[in-house]
Write a protein that holds these residues in place. Structure first.
Motif, PDB file in Angstrom:
ATOM      1  N   ILE A  46      -5.471 -11.168  12.329  1.00 47.07           N
ATOM      2  CA  ILE A  46      -6.250 -10.036  12.837  1.00 47.07           C
ATOM      3  C   ILE A  46      -7.675 -10.539  13.042  1.00 47.07           C
ATOM      4  CG2 ILE A  46      -7.000  -7.672  12.408  1.00 47.07           C
ATOM      5  CD1 ILE A  46      -4.663  -7.360  10.475  1.00 47.07           C
ATOM      6  N   THR A  67       4.483  -2.440   7.393  1.00 51.03           N
ATOM      7  CA  THR A  67       3.135  -2.556   7.954  1.00 51.03           C
ATOM      8  C   THR A  67       2.145  -3.001   6.887  1.00 51.03           C
ATOM      9  OG1 THR A  67       3.648  -0.753   9.459  1.00 51.03           O
ATOM     10  CG2 THR A  67       1.331  -1.329   9.228  1.00 51.03           C
ATOM     11  N   ALA A  68       2.249  -2.389   5.700  1.00 51.98           N
ATOM     12  CA  ALA A  68       1.320  -2.726   4.615  1.00 51.98           C
ATOM     13  C   ALA A  68       1.394  -4.222   4.288  1.00 51.98           C
ATOM     14  CB  ALA A  68       1.638  -1.888   3.385  1.00 51.98           C
ATOM     15  N   LEU A  95      -0.089  -6.478   7.383  1.00 50.19           N
ATOM     16  CA  LEU A  95      -1.543  -6.498   7.549  1.00 50.19           C
ATOM     17  C   LEU A  95      -2.158  -7.726   6.890  1.00 50.19           C
ATOM     18  CD1 LEU A  95      -2.459  -2.738   7.008  1.00 50.19           C
ATOM     19  CD2 LEU A  95      -2.711  -4.049   9.125  1.00 50.19           C
ATOM     20  N   GLY A 120       2.172  -2.844  14.271  1.00 50.30           N
ATOM     21  CA  GLY A 120       2.910  -1.578  14.211  1.00 50.30           C
ATOM     22  C   GLY A 120       4.257  -1.680  14.911  1.00 50.30           C
ATOM     23  N   PRO A 179       9.121   1.296   7.789  1.00 48.35           N
ATOM     24  CA  PRO A 179       8.057   0.735   8.636  1.00 48.35           C
ATOM     25  C   PRO A 179       6.685   0.800   7.964  1.00 48.35           C
ATOM     26  CG  PRO A 179       9.497   2.101   9.968  1.00 48.35           C
ATOM     27  CD  PRO A 179       9.958   2.257   8.534  1.00 48.35           C
ATOM     28  N   LYS A 180       6.460   1.871   7.191  1.00 48.74           N
ATOM     29  CA  LYS A 180       5.190   2.035   6.483  1.00 48.74           C
ATOM     30  C   LYS A 180       4.964   0.885   5.480  1.00 48.74           C
ATOM     31  CE  LYS A 180       4.157   6.342   5.185  1.00 48.74           C
ATOM     32  NZ  LYS A 180       4.032   7.569   4.414  1.00 48.74           N
ATOM     33  N   ALA A 238       6.698  -3.785  12.874  1.00 49.15           N
ATOM     34  CA  ALA A 238       7.205  -3.099  11.672  1.00 49.15           C
ATOM     35  C   ALA A 238       8.398  -2.193  11.980  1.00 49.15           C
ATOM     36  CB  ALA A 238       6.082  -2.284  11.030  1.00 49.15           C
ATOM     37  N   GLN A 239       8.687  -1.978  13.274  1.00 54.87           N
ATOM     38  CA  GLN A 239       9.850  -1.172  13.640  1.00 54.87           C
ATOM     39  C   GLN A 239      11.145  -1.993  13.581  1.00 54.87           C
ATOM     40  OE1 GLN A 239       9.231   2.066  14.026  1.00 54.87           O
ATOM     41  NE2 GLN A 239       7.054   1.580  13.839  1.00 54.87           N
ATOM     42  N   LEU A 269      -3.403  -4.931  15.676  1.00 51.78           N
ATOM     43  CA  LEU A 269      -2.865  -3.810  14.902  1.00 51.78           C
ATOM     44  C   LEU A 269      -1.703  -3.144  15.637  1.00 51.78           C
ATOM     45  CD1 LEU A 269      -6.161  -2.214  13.540  1.00 51.78           C
ATOM     46  CD2 LEU A 269      -4.410  -3.427  12.229  1.00 51.78           C
ATOM     47  N   ASP A 270      -1.866  -2.990  16.947  1.00 48.93           N
ATOM     48  CA  ASP A 270      -0.796  -2.405  17.756  1.00 48.93           C
ATOM     49  C   ASP A 270       0.478  -3.245  17.647  1.00 48.93           C
ATOM     50  OD1 ASP A 270       0.582  -0.981  19.835  1.00 48.93           O
ATOM     51  OD2 ASP A 270      -0.015  -2.568  21.230  1.00 48.93           O
TER      52      ASP A 270
END
Lengths: 311, 92
Positions: free
Chosen positions: A265, A256-257, A260, A281, A252-253, A284-285, A277-278
């Motif tokens: 956004i 997310t990168a 973005l 996140g 997920p990290k 990304a799961q 952003l929420d």
């Protein structure tokens, strides 16, 4: 004014130019708009990279719609989204990497079984984690319950139903097909079933899932490839040009990168920025892969396998 | 000059919110357009910089928190501070 339905919402668009109606022709409707957008001169000026005023108007309205959708848990995302037999896969990457090319290879491979939903800027409705309660009665018998917190997802196809429950169960039990289950009892809120094989696994009592549905829209890139439909998002594939074809699951990290850079956004509204952003996140799961790929059917083999894993 | 840098005080010139996003950290502020991506230690440094601090104090805090060589942590810190300077977000 024209009225269009996009991502399950009805918008009224105060348009000066008929170009907007033409571009939105597949999405016109007669319902009562939830919101009507009129463009100010300054809002149009923000799109002055488009020379033609009608094109400027078309894209400025898109900006209004995308911002309005954020609080409705819907994110504009840069990518090519298609569905194979109704199961959605999203290809994303920086511009020029070959998303559309990879999507075209899918059409060549699977023909009519592929629906191109949006080739450039699909809208992703991201539900809050859906809670499905799993009770393991014996090592081969489970009851799935949609629980009090469950709510149906946006759009079609994600309500708690037999098919979804069994897909979930097959994932939990590490089984490949749905055929190995025998259903004892089934209703709108629960399914009680026995698997043919005894599971080695002990099941968590509660599974949370993000469920996402992706919608087509009239804003879809220069080729104009879109359909006014939606499909559940099963997995996301980040494309990277490479000399050899390889695929790996992203944490997920890492996802997310990447996201973005690929999600809308908003810069000018802090609350909307936090909302975006929420949603990133949460997105990304989902199962996310990185595909190092050449322009080849061998690359399609790999992304097809990723989709199959999460159907 | 070097001496001055290690003891001089520094602080972020805008108020940021640190948000955990999909196992990453991001910093966002109503006063700043855009989003800053941070590692976990970067988020920690950001938090420390929300109040008046020094390089030495930040490094001490990092050493207390992370089991990594002081030189490594110092390099990480310097990188983040340089990024903040470039973005004109640091008062020192």
């Amino acid at each position: 004014m024209i009225k269009i339905k996009v991502a399950g919402h009805v918008f009224g668009l105060e348009n000066k130019y008929d170009f907007v109606r033409f571009m939105c022709r597949g999405y016109l409707c007669d319902d009562v708009p939830e919101v009507v957008f009129t463009l100010s001169d300054s809002e149009l000026a923000a799109f002055d990279n488009f020379n033609k005023p009608e094109v400027r108007e078309f894209y400025a309205l898109h900006g209004k719609i995308a911002n309005w959708l954020l609080p409705h848990d819907t994110l504009l995302f840069h990518g090519s989204f298609l569905a194979l037999n109704g199961e959605g896969i999203l290809f994303t990457a920086p511009s020029g990497t070959g998303k559309s090319t990879h999507a075209r290879l899918w059409r060549e491979r699977f023909g009519d079984r592929v629906t191109m939903i949006n080739d450039d800027k699909p809208l992703i409705a991201i539900n809050k984690p859906r809670i499905t309660q799993i009770t393991q009665i014996e090592n081969d018998r489970l009851i799935l319950n949609n629980g009090q917190n469950a709510r149906p997802a946006h759009g079609a196809g994600f309500d708690f139903n037999k098919q979804e429950s069994l897909k979930l169960a097959s994932r939990v039990l590490d089984m490949k097909t749905e055929d190995r289950f025998k259903i004892n009892q089934f209703s709108d809120t629960f399914v009680d079933f026995v698997s043919e094989n005894k599971s080695e696994k002990s099941v968590k009592s509660v599974v949370e899932e993000n469920s996402c549905v992706v919608y087509g829209s009239p804003w879809c890139g220069k080729e104009g490839i879109n359909s006014n439909t939606s499909a559940p998002l099963r997995c996301i594939v980040v494309l990277r040009q490479a000399a050899e074809n390889t695929i790996r699951r992203l944490m997920p990290k890492e996802a997310t990168a990447q996201f973005l850079y690929q999600a809308l956004i908003p810069n000018d509204d802090f609350a909307l920025r936090l909302k975006a952003l929420d949603l990133i996140g949460r997105l990304a799961q989902l199962p996310v892969y990185e595909l190092g790929c050449t322009i080849s059917q061998e690359a399609v083999d790999l992304s097809y396998k990723a989709l199959q894993t999460h159907e | 000059m070097l001496e001055k840098r290690t003891t001089s005080h520094m602080k972020l010139n805008k108020e940021f919110q640190i948000l955990p996003i999909g196992d990453l950290f991001c910093a966002a502020s109503p006063e700043y357009q855009g989003v800053i991506r941070l590692s976990e230690s970067g988020a920690h440094i950001f938090n420390l910089l929300s109040e008046d601090t020094t390089k030495a104090a930040i490094l001490d805090a990092l050493c207390a928190r992370y089991d990594a060589p002081r030189e490594t942590l110092e390099a990480d810190m310097k990188e983040i501070l340089n990024q903040l300077r470039e973005a004109e977000l640091l008062d020192e």
